[in-house]
Design an enzyme around this catalytic site. Sequence first.
Site, PDB file in Angstrom:
ATOM      1  N   GLU A 116       0.847  -1.203   0.000  1.00 23.57           N
ATOM      2  CA  GLU A 116       0.000   0.000   0.000  1.00 23.57           C
ATOM      3  C   GLU A 116       0.877   1.246   0.000  1.00 23.57           C
ATOM      4  O   GLU A 116       2.070   1.179   0.308  1.00 23.57           O
ATOM      5  CB  GLU A 116      -0.944  -0.008   1.212  1.00 23.57           C
ATOM      6  N   HIS A 232      -8.758  10.308   2.090  1.00 20.34           N
ATOM      7  CA  HIS A 232      -8.336   9.178   1.264  1.00 20.34           C
ATOM      8  C   HIS A 232      -8.513   9.593  -0.200  1.00 20.34           C
ATOM      9  O   HIS A 232      -9.587  10.081  -0.568  1.00 20.34           O
ATOM     10  CB  HIS A 232      -9.183   7.942   1.579  1.00 20.34           C
ATOM     11  N   ARG A 279      -1.110   9.054   1.224  1.00 24.66           N
ATOM     12  CA  ARG A 279      -2.455   9.568   0.927  1.00 24.66           C
ATOM     13  C   ARG A 279      -2.522  11.088   0.885  1.00 24.66           C
ATOM     14  O   ARG A 279      -3.219  11.656   0.044  1.00 24.66           O
ATOM     15  CB  ARG A 279      -3.419   9.086   2.010  1.00 24.66           C
ATOM     16  N   HIS A 340     -11.385  10.475   5.752  1.00 27.38           N
ATOM     17  CA  HIS A 340     -11.256   9.038   5.953  1.00 27.38           C
ATOM     18  C   HIS A 340     -10.833   8.672   7.374  1.00 27.38           C
ATOM     19  O   HIS A 340     -11.320   7.715   7.939  1.00 27.38           O
ATOM     20  CB  HIS A 340     -10.217   8.528   4.956  1.00 27.38           C
ATOM     21  N   ARG A 375      -1.619   9.322   8.762  1.00 26.76           N
ATOM     22  CA  ARG A 375      -1.486   7.899   9.083  1.00 26.76           C
ATOM     23  C   ARG A 375      -0.968   7.104   7.892  1.00 26.76           C
ATOM     24  O   ARG A 375      -1.441   7.279   6.757  1.00 26.76           O
ATOM     25  CB  ARG A 375      -2.861   7.372   9.474  1.00 26.76           C
TER      26      ARG A 375
END
Length: 504
Positions: A116, A232, A279, A340, A375
Amino acid sequence: MEKTDILIVGSGISGLFFAIKMAKKRPDLSITILTKASADSTNTRYAQGGIAVVTNTEEDSFEQHIRDTLQAGGGSCNTEIVRMVVEQAPERLQELLNLQVDFDTTVSGAWDLGLEGGHSHHRILHYKDQSGLEMERKLLRQLSRYPNIVLFEDYFSIDLTTENNCCTGMSYYDKTRGTIKHIRSRITVLCTGGCGQLFQNTTNPEIATGDGVAMAFRAGAVIKDMQYIQFHPTALYETGKNPLFLLSEAVRGFGAYIINHNYERFLFKYDTRGELATRDIISKAIGTELLKTSEKHVYLDCRHLNAKRFYEHFPSITDYCLKSGFDPAKEPIPIVPAAHYQCGGIQVDKNARTSIQNLYAVGECAQTGLHGKNRLASNSLLEALVFAHQGMQSALKTIDSIRFSTVITLNQQPIASYSTTPSIKPLKALLQKTMTAFFTTEASDINTVRNTLKKLKQKADSLFQSHDRNSFPSYIEFRNMLTVSMILLEHSYSTPEIESFTTS
Ligand SMILES: Cc1cc2nc3c(=O)[nH]c(=O)nc-3n(C[C@H](O)[C@H](O)[C@H](O)COP(=O)(O)OP(=O)(O)OC[C@H]3O[C@@H](n4cnc5c(N)ncnc54)[C@H](O)[C@@H]3O)c2cc1C
């Protein structure tokens, strides 16, 4: 139900994991979980990508996971906390496996590790694209093994009760009976999730209204870094929908491209990692692109990927896109950034303790120092497990010395039965519009937003007083959303470098 040894608010991964671990260690203690909707109405059940854990130590290492987390956090993470979380991950994973939670493996039996954005290695354990659902259902199933845990659905926590900065319990609204009651507890744990519903475009379900942060704030707890709301970059663009459906980060890890209306992969102009940048960077790049072109969305392009393998990895995503009229194998999917994840929250120490004695906070409602400004993908389920463990260990040490408060604060006042009042809905829509504009454009000035929030509060208060009392829970929820919006505003104001970008 007048008292319980341990009171947990929330039935997502944080609340359930805390309860199960505590029940195993201390079958003699009463553990009560309150949740404001059905047991599985949580952010947890929507998690798609999975959980970040270093399992392949030949290619990957704790040091690299730590470095990736720190880099994503933009210099604001607490390094000691990051190390603790990353190094504990394998142990907490083993506990999940012991609770019958499944993760995908390859044909050779090794973990099928996903990649990711922001991760330098494949290290995401997942269960298809339904990792959160798998954890939620397996943890809920475990509850029946512990007679000392009781879970009450449709119990809406209103406020904490405190004496001398010590949490003594909570007032709550029983939606079925229409009564406000009070419960005394020796230890209270807030596991109430995030606040995505403050915004027009969000991936968070309706329960995500920041109640825990608002309650803790009213009780005098320290709240930190609420301005760091993570957007997001790849939510499916569908007008009039809230929440928006998430197209997991793992889809980009699998090789999908982000393209603009000229079908160009534009992200490399903003970061050399392209689609695998973090992100915040991708959301901001999309925002800038949209501002330049005045378009409403960009696209996620999966047409070059193997359709069969894509479906095997992402069955829910594919099915949802097809149902909404988009075939990922044949056409680019319209996407937009959406609120998000709440990186800040109720400040806790490494043992999940808040600044109020006997009050803990775990999961998305807590600010632990792990995420900093942003995050790293798939670090939040992990954070919830680690801090549930830490909090449980800490509570074990003190619980026997804590006495129940002798003060009973509330009458058991009946309030008629619960129904959603239509009056709050337009106020909520205006709040979401105001907060979205403040966070995503540079046009809103803080004083105007402050005044709008104050007017909304006055309106909500007067509606509640003049209206029938059926509106009670939605009024309380809206009051929490206003409180959290105000905190977010004030925290943003004292951090001028807050990054803003446009989502629509
Ligand atoms: C679409 C989506 C995909 C995601 N994917 C990932 C991923 O792949 N990996 C990852 O690590 N993270 C992911 N996340 C984030 C992660 O799912 C959440 O951060 C995490 O599940 C939060 O768990 P929690 O237990 O803290 O809160 P939640 O799971 O949100 O649970 C909150 C609970 O509190 C209850 N509650 C709230 N207020 C009250 C009140 N006043 N009274 C009573 N009960 C109350 C709610 O009803 C609910 O039961 C994703 C999030 C979303 C929305």
